[in-house]
Structure formats: structure tokens, C-alpha cells
Design a protein around this motif. Structure first.
Motif, short mmCIF file in Angstrom:
data_model
loop_
_atom_site.label_atom_id
_atom_site.label_comp_id
_atom_site.label_asym_id
_atom_site.label_seq_id
_atom_site.Cartn_x
_atom_site.Cartn_y
_atom_site.Cartn_z
N LEU A 109 0.83 -1.20 0.00
CA LEU A 109 0.00 0.00 0.00
C LEU A 109 0.87 1.25 0.00
O LEU A 109 1.80 1.39 0.79
CB LEU A 109 -0.92 0.01 1.23
CG LEU A 109 -1.90 1.17 1.29
CD1 LEU A 109 -2.95 1.05 0.19
CD2 LEU A 109 -2.56 1.24 2.64
N ASN A 110 0.55 2.14 -0.92
CA ASN A 110 1.25 3.42 -1.00
C ASN A 110 0.22 4.47 -1.38
O ASN A 110 -0.49 4.33 -2.36
CB ASN A 110 2.37 3.38 -2.04
CG ASN A 110 3.25 4.60 -1.97
OD1 ASN A 110 2.86 5.68 -2.39
ND2 ASN A 110 4.45 4.42 -1.45
N CYS A 111 0.13 5.53 -0.59
CA CYS A 111 -0.80 6.62 -0.86
C CYS A 111 -0.05 7.72 -1.59
O CYS A 111 1.04 8.13 -1.17
CB CYS A 111 -1.41 7.13 0.44
SG CYS A 111 -2.49 5.89 1.20
N GLN A 112 -0.65 8.19 -2.69
CA GLN A 112 0.04 9.06 -3.62
C GLN A 112 -0.75 10.31 -3.94
O GLN A 112 -1.98 10.28 -4.01
CB GLN A 112 0.32 8.29 -4.91
CG GLN A 112 1.06 7.00 -4.65
CD GLN A 112 1.29 6.17 -5.90
OE1 GLN A 112 0.84 6.50 -6.98
NE2 GLN A 112 2.02 5.08 -5.73
N VAL B 202 2.64 10.86 -7.36
CA VAL B 202 3.83 11.10 -6.54
C VAL B 202 3.69 10.26 -5.28
O VAL B 202 2.82 10.50 -4.44
CB VAL B 202 4.01 12.60 -6.19
CG1 VAL B 202 5.33 12.80 -5.47
CG2 VAL B 202 3.91 13.46 -7.44
N ALA B 203 4.54 9.25 -5.17
CA ALA B 203 4.47 8.27 -4.08
C ALA B 203 4.69 8.91 -2.72
O ALA B 203 5.12 10.07 -2.61
CB ALA B 203 5.51 7.17 -4.32
N ASP B 204 4.41 8.13 -1.71
CA ASP B 204 4.67 8.52 -0.32
C ASP B 204 4.06 9.87 0.05
O ASP B 204 4.71 10.75 0.59
CB ASP B 204 6.17 8.53 -0.03
CG ASP B 204 6.83 7.20 -0.35
OD1 ASP B 204 6.18 6.15 -0.16
OD2 ASP B 204 7.99 7.20 -0.81
N ARG B 205 2.77 10.01 -0.29
CA ARG B 205 2.00 11.23 0.01
C ARG B 205 2.65 12.49 -0.53
O ARG B 205 2.60 13.56 0.07
CB ARG B 205 1.73 11.35 1.51
CG ARG B 205 0.86 10.22 2.03
CD ARG B 205 0.53 10.40 3.50
NE ARG B 205 -0.35 9.34 3.93
CZ ARG B 205 -1.68 9.44 4.01
NH1 ARG B 205 -2.28 10.56 3.70
NH2 ARG B 205 -2.41 8.41 4.40
N GLY B 206 3.29 12.35 -1.70
CA GLY B 206 3.88 13.50 -2.37
C GLY B 206 5.35 13.69 -2.10
O GLY B 206 5.95 14.61 -2.65
N ALA B 207 5.97 12.83 -1.31
CA ALA B 207 7.39 12.99 -0.97
C ALA B 207 8.29 11.98 -1.68
O ALA B 207 9.50 12.00 -1.46
CB ALA B 207 7.57 12.84 0.54
N GLY B 208 7.73 11.13 -2.53
CA GLY B 208 8.51 10.04 -3.12
C GLY B 208 8.70 10.16 -4.62
O GLY B 208 8.66 11.25 -5.19
N ASP B 209 8.88 8.99 -5.24
CA ASP B 209 9.10 8.91 -6.67
C ASP B 209 7.90 9.43 -7.45
O ASP B 209 6.77 9.36 -7.00
CB ASP B 209 9.37 7.46 -7.08
CG ASP B 209 10.70 6.94 -6.53
OD1 ASP B 209 11.59 7.76 -6.25
OD2 ASP B 209 10.82 5.71 -6.38
#
Length: 114
Positions: A85-88, A100-107
Motif C-alpha cells: 500500500l502506498n498513498c500518492q 507522486v508516491a509517499d503522500r507526495g514525498a517520493g518517486d
């Protein structure tokens, strides 16, 4: 003075259109329902029923999604990998949807809406 303004408008770069954040599930579905999301070896369909299906890098991909607190939250699975699970954050510009993965902080993954 007017001449200076006109000159600056002509020589300064025009900023590219910004991505606009998708605010809710309904707006997201209006963009993607019945369409394919494609890009860099990926072709997926996101269903109203919370399903994700398609292909990624030659493998069948399945998964599920929900909209939680303004984020697209998904799981994915293929023959070679499970994506937990990943919220994007979801944003759109023209026919491109950005995740944008990790609630906007990721890939970042940009997929074309077809």
C-alpha cells in the motif's frame, strides 16, 4: 515604459503549465475511467470498483485502490514483485496524470491518459 514591458514579455521564458492536484475520487475517475494509463513499459486501467489491471514491463499487473484523505492509495502485484500500500498525490496536466508516491514525498510517475 510600455516598450520595456513588451520587450520583457517577449524575451522572458514562459513557464510551463503546472500540474493541478486532483482533489477527490470523483475528479480522479472523471479523468481515468474507461481509459488506459500508459508510459515507459506500463499500461494500466483503473476501475471504478477499486481494481487496477494491465501490464508492466511484460508482466500482468493487478491491484486495488481507494481514495483516502485526498490521496490515491494503491497496492500492486505482478509475477515478480508485490508493491505494498502506498498513498500518492495525483495531479494532472493535459493528458498526463502524475502520481507522486509517499503522500507526495517520493518517486514520480507520469502516465499518459489514452
Amino acid at each position: 515604459m510600455r516598450l520595456l514591458v513588451v520587450f520583457l514579455l517577449l524575451v522572458l521564458p514562459v513557464p510551463a503549465a503546472a500540474f493541478e492536484r486532483v482533489a477527490d475520487r470523483g475528479a480522479f475517475l472523471a479523468l481515468v475511467e474507461g481509459k488506459r494509463l500508459t508510459g515507459d513499459g506500463v499500461s494500466l486501467r483503473v476501475g471504478r470498483d477499486g481494481s487496477i489491471a494491465g501490464r508492466g514491463f511484460g508482466f500482468r499487473v493487478t491491484g486495488g485502490w481507494s481514495w483516502q484523505d485526498g490521496y490515491f492509495c494503491r497496492t500492486l502485484q505482478s509475477a515478480i514483485r508485490y508493491f505494498p500500500l502506498n498513498c500518492q498525490v495525483v495531479a494532472v496536466r493535459g493528458d498526463v496524470v502524475r502520481f507522486v508516491a509517499d503522500r507526495g514525498a517520493g518517486d514520480v510517475a507520469d502516465l499518459r491518459i489514452r
